[in-house]
Design a protein around this motif. Structure first.
Motif, short mmCIF file in Angstrom:
data_model
loop_
_atom_site.label_atom_id
_atom_site.label_comp_id
_atom_site.label_asym_id
_atom_site.label_seq_id
_atom_site.Cartn_x
_atom_site.Cartn_y
_atom_site.Cartn_z
N ASN A 18 0.54 -1.33 0.12
CA ASN A 18 -0.02 -0.01 0.02
C ASN A 18 0.60 1.08 -0.54
O ASN A 18 0.75 2.42 -0.73
CB ASN A 18 -1.24 -0.03 1.52
CG ASN A 18 -2.22 1.03 1.02
OD1 ASN A 18 -2.82 1.17 0.28
ND2 ASN A 18 -1.77 2.17 1.92
N ASP A 19 2.15 1.29 0.70
CA ASP A 19 2.84 2.38 0.87
C ASP A 19 4.01 2.50 0.91
O ASP A 19 5.20 3.18 0.60
CB ASP A 19 2.75 2.86 3.07
CG ASP A 19 1.44 3.28 3.36
OD1 ASP A 19 0.96 3.30 2.75
OD2 ASP A 19 1.47 3.16 4.70
N GLU A 20 4.34 1.19 -0.60
CA GLU A 20 5.26 1.86 -1.33
C GLU A 20 5.67 2.90 -1.97
O GLU A 20 6.76 3.37 -2.13
CB GLU A 20 5.39 0.17 -2.52
CG GLU A 20 5.54 -0.56 -2.01
CD GLU A 20 4.04 -1.67 -1.11
OE1 GLU A 20 4.66 -2.53 -1.05
OE2 GLU A 20 3.79 -0.42 -1.24
N TYR A 21 4.71 3.80 -2.53
CA TYR A 21 4.95 5.14 -2.71
C TYR A 21 6.07 5.70 -1.21
O TYR A 21 6.44 7.14 -2.35
CB TYR A 21 3.38 5.89 -3.36
CG TYR A 21 2.39 5.58 -2.07
CD1 TYR A 21 2.28 6.69 -1.68
CD2 TYR A 21 1.68 4.37 -2.60
CE1 TYR A 21 1.72 6.10 -0.71
CE2 TYR A 21 0.56 4.58 -1.18
CZ TYR A 21 0.28 5.58 -0.54
OH TYR A 21 -0.85 5.29 0.45
N LYS A 22 5.39 6.00 -0.44
CA LYS A 22 6.36 6.82 0.88
C LYS A 22 7.16 6.27 0.53
O LYS A 22 8.87 6.89 0.91
CB LYS A 22 5.57 6.24 1.87
CG LYS A 22 4.22 6.38 1.26
CD LYS A 22 3.89 6.83 3.93
CE LYS A 22 1.78 6.53 3.58
NZ LYS A 22 1.83 6.45 4.83
N VAL A 23 8.22 4.84 0.67
CA VAL A 23 9.84 4.77 -0.21
C VAL A 23 9.97 5.43 -1.61
O VAL A 23 11.58 6.05 -1.18
CB VAL A 23 9.81 3.13 -0.10
CG1 VAL A 23 11.04 2.62 -0.33
CG2 VAL A 23 8.92 3.17 0.95
N MET A 24 8.92 5.26 -2.55
CA MET A 24 9.98 6.21 -3.16
C MET A 24 9.84 7.90 -2.91
O MET A 24 10.79 8.67 -3.95
CB MET A 24 8.69 6.10 -4.45
CG MET A 24 8.61 4.76 -4.90
SD MET A 24 7.34 4.74 -7.11
CE MET A 24 5.84 4.56 -5.69
N GLY A 25 8.83 8.13 -2.05
CA GLY A 25 9.07 9.82 -2.31
C GLY A 25 10.23 9.81 -1.04
O GLY A 25 11.22 10.61 -0.97
N LEU A 26 10.65 9.26 -0.24
CA LEU A 26 11.92 9.13 0.48
C LEU A 26 13.50 8.76 -0.20
O LEU A 26 13.73 9.49 0.19
CB LEU A 26 11.96 8.06 0.97
CG LEU A 26 10.76 8.22 2.67
CD1 LEU A 26 10.77 6.81 3.93
CD2 LEU A 26 11.62 9.27 3.47
N ALA A 27 13.46 8.11 -1.31
CA ALA A 27 14.36 7.76 -1.90
C ALA A 27 14.95 9.26 -3.03
O ALA A 27 16.42 9.26 -3.13
CB ALA A 27 14.09 7.07 -2.85
N GLY A 28 14.05 9.99 -2.67
CA GLY A 28 14.69 11.61 -3.18
C GLY A 28 15.58 12.21 -2.44
O GLY A 28 15.97 13.18 -2.21
N TYR A 29 14.99 12.27 -1.29
CA TYR A 29 16.13 12.72 -0.31
C TYR A 29 17.85 12.44 0.08
O TYR A 29 18.28 12.68 0.78
CB TYR A 29 15.38 12.69 1.77
CG TYR A 29 14.31 13.90 1.36
CD1 TYR A 29 14.24 14.27 1.82
CD2 TYR A 29 13.39 13.44 0.74
CE1 TYR A 29 12.78 15.58 1.64
CE2 TYR A 29 12.25 13.51 0.84
CZ TYR A 29 11.82 15.51 1.39
OH TYR A 29 10.55 15.77 0.99
N ALA A 30 18.07 11.54 -0.69
CA ALA A 30 19.32 11.18 -0.48
C ALA A 30 20.03 10.25 -1.65
O ALA A 30 18.39 9.60 -2.76
CB ALA A 30 19.29 10.12 0.57
#
Length: 610
Positions: free
Chosen positions: A227-239
């Motif tokens: 369900n929340d895999e898109y949150k991981v995608m969003g976090l990936a942009g920070y590093a």
């Protein structure tokens, strides 16, 4: 020919809770999630809706009684009118024997094998066998299907057919990757003249599922898997990904024919089995942005490397120049753009139904194209005209229904009816300010993305609009980005789109051109990219007119478009859903069809409801 397809099982959530401890965030983890139904009439997709939009349970696995009923009612049909029933699963007795054989040869203790085999045996008997599925359908609908009219479509073939239909039924190579189907997690092949050929030597078993591994990482970071895999995608942009990448160094191994494996096979009955390993690789788990972003960036790079490896093998096996990417992994839009740009394919499509929301469409198409009545003299399907493609396939509500809902909320809202031109003009003017608008029109879109019929709109020129929407409206994490919608013909001027010319379903991410970073900061992620939705006058005429008018007033070529819901709830479906969301958040205005709605006593009150 009329084909009705469905996905969902009455007792599957309870079964996994009772037999595998899958409760809470694990509830919709493995099977039947994104339940829904579709209706295909003479090759035209006339209706499709996800059950969650009707029963209001996000990611529901339940039998889609409401969806089935709505599809038939929308078309004015009865069960007796249906020629074929299709379901996007094929747990045949042979498949069940193969699954049990896989368990028997798995590297696990005998007691664990026996327990898992017993649970899978009960799952087959009680939930997923052909007999159980038909009994479930009869119990929930009151209609007993003729078994000869039921088509059980292998799950991944349903995914492939969804992409094929949505791409206009052109001959295509395909890659399907998700959590798991009956036995597998990824396969590739070709579709020519409606017939599928699978490249079996490249098929990936569920024990090496990239979708399940990414779900395990999602869970490890404190989010809801599947369900929340898109949150991981969003976090990936920070590093940036760590060098060396622990996932690529210690977890994944690449092999010939596009295959890959994990150094430790997944335990699909123990979804937290890899968490101690993750801590070995990244250090003790921390609920900090820095730690989460480092793990997320590593996971994203791993996904990119693995799917690129698969695609290189697919390129070598096919001479077709069009690519379909389907399955839940295809919703990782950070991966899709570089995957396509590095390929030799002329174009790549990822449909609005790439996840399990779309498999009811693919199952219906597969049943239709492979029925003997549609076979030509040489055994292939007759050449079918390209279908009209639209994601706006679900329920719509007339003005009488909207006004009735408004009157039921009458002590809390005020409204005025506008004609279409007034909606365009007045809403465009409102959006020049720092406001948030719920936008509701026409038939609800299908799939996980809001595509302009059940959307929240805002002006991306304000840098803090993301924080306003995240905290006051969506009630979600502050690191989450928002997507812009843009007129298709204008998109290349704003975004570096490479070889892509369109992205109508928010399935591709593009860099924002440097000169627009300060123009649309509210729709630009921390890494300088945006998940773009391109729109046209043909597909969304009023929304396109609204955007054009807004741009004329502001010189801003985009609007923020995010789903009309709050965290943990499905996208709104009915006028009452929209009003409840509007009143339960700090959304400033609601466009409900042709009604402009405000909250009673608000500074932006639009006048009397009387």
């Amino acid at each position: 020919m009329i084909v009705l397809a469905w996905n969902g099982f009455t007792r599957v959530s309870e079964f996994f809770a009772e037999n595998f401890g899958a409760v809470g965030t694990e509830k919709h983890y493995l099977l039947g999630h994104d339940a829904g139904a579709s209706l295909l009439v003479d090759g035209e997709l006339v209706a499709a809706v996800e059950e969650e939009r009707l029963n209001r349970e996000k990611k529901t696995t339940d039998f889609p009684a409401g969806s089935v009923k709505w599809c038939l009612e929308h078309a004015g049909l009865e069960f007796s009118d249906v020629d074929l029933l299709a379901i996007p699963w094929n747990w045949s007795a042979e498949v069940q024997d193969q699954i049990l054989s896989d368990i028997g040869s798995a590297p696990m203790p005998d007691a664990a094998k026996q327990g898992l085999a017993g649970g899978i045996g009960r799952l087959y008997t009680e939930v997923v066998s052909h007999e159980a599925i038909l009994a479930d359908f009869a119990a929930r609908t009151g209609f007993t299907p003729d078994p000869d009219k039921v088509v059980f479509v292998p799950h991944h073939l349903a995914h492939a057919m969804t992409g094929y239909y949505m791409a206009g039924m052109k001959d295509s190579a395909f890659l399907v990757s998700d959590g798991r189907a009956e036995r597998f997690s990824a396969l590739m092949g070709e579709i020519r003249d409606g017939r599928i050929q699978v490249f079996d030597e490249s098929t990936i078993g569920s024990e090496y599922s990239m979708g399940l591994l990414f779900a395990a990482i999602t869970r490890y970071l404190g989010f809801v898997p599947n369900n929340d895999e898109y949150k991981v995608m969003g976090l990936a942009g920070y590093a940036g990904p760590p060098v060396p990448n622990p996932f690529l160094e210690h977890v994944v191994e690449l092999h010939e024919e596009g295959r890959y494996s994990f150094r430790r096979p997944l335990e699909t009955d123990n979804p937290r089995s890899l968490e101690p390993w993750f801590e070995e690789l990244f250090g003790p788990r921390q609920d900090t942005l820095e730690y989460q972003a480092r793990v997320a960036a590593a996971a994203q790079e791993m996904l990119n490397v693995v799917t690129n490896h698969q695609l290189r093998a697919l390129e070598a096996k096919t001479d077709l120049d069009h690519l379909l990417f389907e399955g839940g992994v295809a919703l990782n839009c950070l991966n899709n753009t570089p995957l396509f740009e590095a390929s030799r394919f002329d174009d790549m499509d990822v449909s609005f139904g790439a996840s399990d929301t779309g498999i009811v469409i693919g199952a219906a198409v597969h049943a239709w194209l492979n029925h003997p009545d549609n076979a030509g003299e040489l055994g292939g399907p007759e050449k079918k005209p390209a279908p009209r493609i639209t994601p706006y396939l679900g329920p719509e509500y007339d003005e009488a229904t909207a006004e009735q809902a408004l009157r039921e909320f009458g002590d809390r809202v005020e409204w005025r009816r506008l004609d279409d031109d007034e909606v365009v003009d007045q809403v465009a003017k409102l959006l020049t300010e720092k406001v948030v608008i719920g936008y509701f029109e026409g038939r609800i879109e299908h799939g996980p993305r809001a595509l302009g019929h059940r959307s929240i709109l805002a002006n991306p020129h304000f840098p803090d609009i993301k924080d306003i929407i995240n905290t006051k409206v969506k009630h979600r994490e502050p690191f989450r980005p928002f997507a812009p919608l843009v007129i298709e013909s204008e998109a290349p001027k704003v975004f570096e789109m490479g070889r892509k010319t369109r992205s109508p379903y928010m399935t591709f991410v593009f860099p924002v051109r440097p000169e627009f970073h300060d123009v649309i900061p509210g729709a630009t992620h921390v890494d300088g990219t945006s998940r773009v939705q391109t729109i046209t006058d043909q597909d969304t005429p009023r929304l396109a007119a609204l955007l054009r008018r807004f741009t004329a007033l502001t010189d801003v070529p985009c609007l923020i478009n995010t789903s009309f819901n709050v965290a943990g709830e499905p996208i709104v479906c009915t006028p009452a859903d929209a009003l409840n969301c509007f009143l339960g958040t700090e959304i400033d205005y609601l466009v409900l069809g042709n009604y402009l709605v405000t909250k009673t006593g608000s500074s932006g009150s639009s006048g009397s409801s009387a």
